[in-house]
Design an enzyme around this catalytic site. Structure first.
Site, PDB file in Angstrom:
ATOM      1  N   ASP A 534      14.048   1.822 -26.695  1.00 28.02           N
ATOM      2  CA  ASP A 534      14.200   0.690 -27.801  1.00 28.02           C
ATOM      3  C   ASP A 534      15.125  -0.332 -27.109  1.00 28.02           C
ATOM      4  O   ASP A 534      15.692  -0.112 -26.243  1.00 28.02           O
ATOM      5  CB  ASP A 534      14.727   1.616 -28.805  1.00 28.02           C
ATOM      6  CG  ASP A 534      16.120   2.171 -28.656  1.00 28.02           C
ATOM      7  OD1 ASP A 534      17.115   1.488 -28.540  1.00 28.02           O
ATOM      8  OD2 ASP A 534      16.273   3.575 -28.561  1.00 28.02           O
ATOM      9  N   GLU A 614       0.349   9.024   5.117  1.00 25.50           N
ATOM     10  CA  GLU A 614       0.733   8.882   3.740  1.00 25.50           C
ATOM     11  C   GLU A 614       2.074   7.998   4.008  1.00 25.50           C
ATOM     12  O   GLU A 614       2.468   6.844   3.055  1.00 25.50           O
ATOM     13  CB  GLU A 614       1.223  10.094   3.309  1.00 25.50           C
ATOM     14  CG  GLU A 614      -0.047  10.823   2.697  1.00 25.50           C
ATOM     15  CD  GLU A 614       0.374  12.305   2.112  1.00 25.50           C
ATOM     16  OE1 GLU A 614      -0.134  12.572   0.911  1.00 25.50           O
ATOM     17  OE2 GLU A 614       0.929  12.907   2.692  1.00 25.50           O
TER      18      GLU A 614
END
Ligand code: GLA
Length: 728
Positions: A534, A614
């Site tokens: 928030d 990777e």
């Protein structure tokens, strides 16, 4: 001047670049709301007032002969209570004489340059913008309650902030039972509500519904802004799209219990009140005392994209603070999903070493580093490094990591305590538990009573101690259970209704002191992922861990919902292992990278176990992210696909502030055989500028925006693509 008072008509007009907000002091002194919407040339919108008798809506005493005048049908800036406005109220109190009525009338107003602040609470700040403040004072004489309504007008940002101060102007105690931050009325129109509901691992899911007659309540009573209901709602015209239509945003800058009530009344007029939740709230307002509400950030825009851009801009520039605000955020590796509690120095160093080799900049040691923390049943509260796991201590580990050329970050969960901890054994009354009642347990932990000064001081000293002693440049501040059994042994029984809010006043003050004392530390908020995402938290934490769900396909939806109110720089996002630990889904590393790159980027897997291919791919991802971060964090974000497209793909785009470069992202969420081609229209480019698309061909901005771009054959295991669009 963004605020004007017109004496002849007793009107106050607020203006931003594209919007007008009007209110009027009427002949009885009520502060009527006249208009909020697209900018007007017209000064006085009072000609729209309802002027007919509404029957069962009564009239104030002075207007007993004018049956058209009723508080029950009038748009107001802040409501009275108990005196004939039967809709949702913005305030409710038990007055000293036992009555439960008040009617607030205009007493004074002032217009100031700059932005007001709210004592003890976070609020949007003036960042060198054109900002003015309006303060309107209302009073109810019999009850002796004064209200100051605060309006902050950020002209260029198309933002209006609001807050209220409730003052006891009498000699006796007033018991405040409800104190909203604002009331906003939309007297005309047909509105949809978009709210952001969710759950742990699936936060901020937008849901768009037409307003029905009655009251829609969006609430969190969980002691946190919550996974379940973000304190943010949009009201938009029923036909509004990303590109057009009236859209109003109401974002509460608060991290505790909140409530938004939206009432569509008998006359189809809509009233929104929002603020601290009144459930179980009761505040003793002593003679002369003030109660300050949290702030609301309002915007009104044409289309959902513009609304989001207004929020992204104001949060990035006027909410987030500190030296990381507009700075590069370190690419981090977090060990949580790699080791969980099973930390050894050896494992940690192996991950860190690999991380350094791949271009990662910071190692974050998550939960499990402190004494007795071998699972989630013990240890919270003590914060003493576990020398069995870290034989050279935390300092020794940090030194080794720093010597590799990596910064060091640490996870803490300061607001919590396990029963099995020295802190709890010494101070059982420091935890929130109701007398003579076994408390609800969650993750086997209790919440510390931050409304107590001793707890506040203990946390300040403990966190300061860690930051002073060790070379820590990042803190992940977690919060892993809702607050229940709210009772503080430091307050009398009559004041227990204050504890939930006092908790947040104390938490904000703690953050304020720590961020001021340690300006070089980057704080990342977290609450079981994004349970406290928030604007209040963003005032102290430039970024927040968006969700414990790191599956890129789930994350697409979570980040999509989050993007309506919050900019990408605030969204903590990591590449994790495949199959994913939360969903079990397998996805390509490229897809995981594309999704995580749309936030504040990092990794959360055991890098030491990856193949050479990777590792090469990760090296390239980090390089790419570092190059694109200014566009992703500083540019404009466009949602190119709608919720309905998500059953096939999701596409979104970033455009640099000067429109010279754009990044188009697309991820297949469900590969379809022989489907219609996916066609997206780009946004935000310069129409007559030529752009190179992935270095493959050149085309005008207008062609990409009007004609669009077609993706061929989007099939396979959740493939993702990025188009790099560069102006030439
Ligand atoms: C919460 C966080 C995770 C991790 C764990 C540790 O769930 O959201 O990222 O830090 O706590 O216990």
């Amino acid at each position: 001047m963004s605020i004007r008072y017109i004496e002849s008509s007793k009107q106050i007009i607020l203006e931003t670049a594209d919007t007008t907000y009007q209110m009027k002091i009427d002949e009885l002194g009520y502060l009527q709301h006249l208009y909020y919407g697209k900018k007007l040339g017209q000064n006085d919108m009072s000609y729209q007032f309802r002027i007919y008798d509404h029957g069962f809506s009564g009239n104030p005493y002075e207007m007993r002969d004018n049956r058209a005048y009723s508080l029950d049908s009038m748009a107001q800036e802040y409501t009275s209570f108990g005196v004939g406005d039967f809709r949702v109220t913005s305030i409710y109190a038990s007055c000293s004489d036992g009555s439960r009525c008040a009617e607030f009338r205009y007493a004074a107003h002032e217009i100031l340059d700059g932005k007001y602040t709210i004592p003890g609470l976070p609020s949007v700040y003036d960042n060198g913008d054109t900002v003015q403040t309006l303060i309107v004072t209302l009073i109810d004489k019999p009850a002796n309650i004064k209200i100051k309504l605060y309006y902050g007008v950020f002209e260029e940002l198309d933002i209006i902030t609001r807050a209220a101060e409730i003052i006891n102007a009498g000699n006796e105690i007033v018991w405040l039972r409800k104190a909203c931050s604002m009331c906003l009325e939309l007297p005309f129109g047909k509105w949809d509500m978009i709210h952001f509901h969710g759950r742990h691992c699936m936060e901020r899911q937008p849901e768009r519904v037409p307003l029905f007659h009655g009251i829609h309540t969006l609430v969190s009573g969980r002691g946190m802004s919550s996974h379940q209901h973000n304190p943010f709602v949009i009201l938009c015209d029923r036909d509004a799209t990303e590109d057009n239509g009236a859209c109003y945003g109401v974002m509460l800058m608060y991290s505790g219990n909140h409530k938004t009530e939206i009432e569509r009344d008998q006359f189809d007029s809509v009233r929104i009140v929002t603020g601290i939740s009144d459930d179980r709230f009761r505040w003793e307002l002593a003679s002369g005392a003030s109660f300050y509400t949290p702030e609301v950030i309002l915007t009104c825009a044409d289309g959902l994209t513009n609304l989001s851009h207004n929020y992204h801009r104001v949060i990035r520039n006027n909410v987030v603070r500190g030296e990381y605000k507009l700075m590069h955020r370190p690419v981090l590796i977090n060990n949580w999903e790699a080791t969980y509690f099973d930390i050894t120095e050896e494992k940690v160093l192996a991950i860190a070493e690999k991380a350094k080799e791949l271009g990662v900049e910071m190692f974050v040691l998550d939960d499990g580093w402190f004494k007795n923390r071998n699972d989630d049943n013990a240890g919270l509260g003590d914060w003493i490094p576990d020398t069995e796991k870290l034989p050279d201590g935390l300092g020794g580990l940090i030194e080794k990591i720093n010597n590799m050329g990596l910064r060091f970050g640490l996870w803490i969960e300061p607001e919590m305590v396990n029963e099995d901890s020295d802190l709890y054994r010494t101070h059982p009354d420091w935890a929130l538990t109701a007398p003579n009642r076994a408390p609800m347990m969650a993750r086997n932990q209790l919440v510390l009573d931050l409304s107590r000064k001793e707890v506040h001081d203990y946390l300040f000293d403990t966190i300061s101690g860690l930051l002073e002693k060790y070379n820590i440049t990042y803190i992940k501040w977690d919060f892993n259970r809702p607050i229940s059994d709210v009772y503080s042994y430091a307050f009398p029984s009559s004041r227990q209704g204050e504890v939930s809010h006092r908790y947040y006043l104390s938490l904000y003050a703690l953050y304020e002191k720590l961020t001021a004392k340690f300006p070089h530390v980057l704080f990342e908020g977290c609450a079981g992922g994004g349970g406290r995402f928030d604007a209040g938290m963003l005032y102290y934490n430039p970024q927040i861990w968006c969700s414990d769900n790191t599956d890129p396909i789930s994350r697409l939806k979570i980040q999509y919902g989050t993007s309506f109110g919050y900019p990408s720089c605030t969204v903590g996002a990591h590449v994790s292992a495949s199959p994913n630990h939360q969903t079990g889904r397998k996805t390509p590393l490229n897809t995981r990278g594309v999704v995580a790159m749309s936030g504040s980027f990092g990794y959360e897997l055991d890098l030491s176990q990856l193949s050479d291919e990777e590792c090469d791919e990760i090296k390239n991802q980090i390089k790419k992210y570092k190059e694109l971060e200014p566009i992703i964090h500083g540019g404009r974000m466009y949602r190119l696909s709608q919720k309905s497209d998500a059953t096939h793909y999701m596409a979104w785009q970033f455009v640099s502030p000067d429109q010279s470069r754009a990044l188009l992202n697309i991820v297949v969420t469900n590969p379809l055989a022989n489907s219609a081609p996916v066609h997206v229209k780009l946004k935000g480019l310069i129409p007559d500028a030529t752009y190179s698309v992935n270095g493959e061909f050149e085309v005008l901005g207008s062609a990409l925006m009007k004609g669009g771009y077609t993706f061929q054959r989007l099939i396979g295991d959740y493939p993702a693509m990025q188009l790099d669009i560069v102006r030439i």
